[in-house]
Design an enzyme around this catalytic site. Structure first.
Site, mmCIF file in Angstrom:
data_model
loop_
_atom_site.group_PDB
_atom_site.id
_atom_site.type_symbol
_atom_site.label_atom_id
_atom_site.label_comp_id
_atom_site.label_asym_id
_atom_site.label_seq_id
_atom_site.Cartn_x
_atom_site.Cartn_y
_atom_site.Cartn_z
ATOM 1 N N ASP A 1 0.823 -1.209 0.000
ATOM 2 C CA ASP A 1 0.000 0.000 0.000
ATOM 3 C C ASP A 1 0.859 1.261 0.000
ATOM 4 O O ASP A 1 2.067 1.203 0.226
ATOM 5 C CB ASP A 1 -0.997 0.003 1.172
ATOM 6 C CG ASP A 1 -0.339 -0.298 2.509
ATOM 7 O OD1 ASP A 1 0.909 -0.251 2.608
ATOM 8 O OD2 ASP A 1 -1.066 -0.578 3.475
ATOM 9 N N ASN B 1 -8.159 -1.898 13.598
ATOM 10 C CA ASN B 1 -9.537 -2.110 13.126
ATOM 11 C C ASN B 1 -9.644 -3.335 12.212
ATOM 12 O O ASN B 1 -10.667 -3.563 11.588
ATOM 13 C CB ASN B 1 -10.036 -0.872 12.372
ATOM 14 C CG ASN B 1 -9.180 -0.576 11.135
ATOM 15 O OD1 ASN B 1 -8.211 -1.274 10.859
ATOM 16 N ND2 ASN B 1 -9.542 0.456 10.399
ATOM 17 N N HIS C 1 -7.749 -3.907 9.510
ATOM 18 C CA HIS C 1 -7.379 -3.735 8.097
ATOM 19 C C HIS C 1 -6.132 -4.549 7.755
ATOM 20 O O HIS C 1 -5.268 -4.782 8.595
ATOM 21 C CB HIS C 1 -7.251 -2.258 7.694
ATOM 22 C CG HIS C 1 -6.047 -1.537 8.190
ATOM 23 N ND1 HIS C 1 -5.964 -0.165 8.212
ATOM 24 C CD2 HIS C 1 -4.858 -1.967 8.678
ATOM 25 C CE1 HIS C 1 -4.788 0.205 8.672
ATOM 26 N NE2 HIS C 1 -4.105 -0.871 8.967
ATOM 27 N N GLU D 1 -9.718 -1.396 4.437
ATOM 28 C CA GLU D 1 -10.354 -0.989 5.682
ATOM 29 C C GLU D 1 -11.672 -1.747 5.868
ATOM 30 O O GLU D 1 -12.161 -2.374 4.916
ATOM 31 C CB GLU D 1 -10.628 0.523 5.627
ATOM 32 C CG GLU D 1 -9.378 1.378 5.492
ATOM 33 C CD GLU D 1 -8.612 1.553 6.802
ATOM 34 O OE1 GLU D 1 -8.722 0.695 7.702
ATOM 35 O OE2 GLU D 1 -7.895 2.562 6.922
HETATM 36 P P1 PGA Z 1 1.811 -0.970 12.377
HETATM 37 O O1 PGA Z 1 0.685 -0.917 11.270
HETATM 38 O O2 PGA Z 1 2.784 -2.023 11.942
HETATM 39 O O3 PGA Z 1 2.448 0.390 12.362
HETATM 40 O O4 PGA Z 1 1.151 -1.317 13.670
HETATM 41 C C1 PGA Z 1 0.098 -2.101 10.863
HETATM 42 C C2 PGA Z 1 -1.062 -1.815 9.939
HETATM 43 O O5 PGA Z 1 -1.730 -0.776 10.119
HETATM 44 O O6 PGA Z 1 -1.314 -2.629 9.048
#
Ligand code: PGA
Length: 252
Positions: free
Chosen positions: A76, A147, A149, A154
């Site tokens: 992403d 959440n 995702h 999302e």
């Molecule tokens: P993080 O993000 O590794 O910074 O916790 C993970 C994500 O949002 O997929």
């Protein structure tokens, strides 16, 4: 959607987990490269894979792996964002990984946050086509948002979604905002590999560290498959492993 078993591995802490996972990842990649010419991988960004990247770089320095025949597809990217913006995942990946290993630049496919709106659909389609043309993704490593995702798929994302531009949820925005430097505007949108794209990969690993991830790990594992928790779609894949530390696995 048929439900499959997710394999779960729990380690005392994220450093140990990252080290052991990096070693097994390198073994898996080498095994694939013994059987075919190229290996296609996708790795996440964010805080979760930092130790993993450092371990991979160490293994590269010890000549346990070369990236010459590895193709990378990024999961992403914010939209819009400049490639040189220190907050971009493009910048992040070059700084934390690519500048330390021997992956040829031509093997790296990044979602491009600098494009004009009108060019996004064709960019996303050519990203998908490139994966397909090279024979499909072999290994996908994911993080998980609080959440649920995966990538920027999302809550609400569909099982059949492909690479596309999406709105970043308020929940993710508030977490990301705390990581952006003062006064820097957080992009409200992102380009993300789709759920279907992720699930088309042969082997999937999801990494999660820390207490902040314990509730979503519990929900993902215990909940039925639902678009409200995109990570639950992983239950429709037959080769998924969750790599957890003792904090993220607290509630399972
Ligand atoms: P993080 O993000 O590794 O910074 O916790 C993970 C994500 O949002 O997929």
């Amino acid at each position: 959607m048929a439900k499959k078993e997710i394999r779960i591995k729990i380690y005392p802490d994220s450093k140990i987990a990252s080290k052991i996972f990096a070693e097994s990842l390198v073994d898996e990649i080498n095994e694939i490269l013994n059987k075919k010419k190229y290996c296609l991988i996708s790795l996440p960004t964010g805080n979760t894979p930092i130790d993993l990247f450092n371990e991979i770089i160490e293994l590269y320095k010890k000549k346990k792996i070369t990236f010459k025949n590895i193709y990378f597809f990024n999961l992403d990217e914010f939209y819009p964002i400049s490639k040189d913006d220190a907050q971009s995942y493009n910048y992040y990946l070059y700084e934390k990984l690519f500048s330390h290993i021997d992956m040829p630049k031509k093997n790296i496919s990044m979602l491009n946050g600098t494009l004009k709106e009108k060019d996004i659909t064709s960019h996303c389609l050519s990203f998908e086509n490139k994966i397909e043309k090279l024979g499909g993704l072999d290994i996908q490593v994911l993080g998980i948002g609080q959440n649920g995702h995966i990538g920027f798929n999302e809550p609400g994302s569909l099982r059949d979604s492909i690479t596309r531009k999406v709105k970043i949820s308020d929940n993710s925005l508030s977490i990301i905002s705390s990581e952006f430097k003062d006064n820097v505007k957080v992009p409200r949108e992102a380009l993300t590999m789709g759920v279907k794209t992720i699930l088309s990969c042969d082997k999937i690993f999801l990494l999660a560290w820390g207490k902040n991830k314990s509730t979503i790990i519990e929900k993902t594992i215990k909940s039925k498959i639902t678009k409200n928790i995109p990570a639950t779609y992983l239950k429709t894949h037959n080769d998924v492993t969750f790599i957890l530390d003792k904090h993220s696995s607290l509630k399972i």
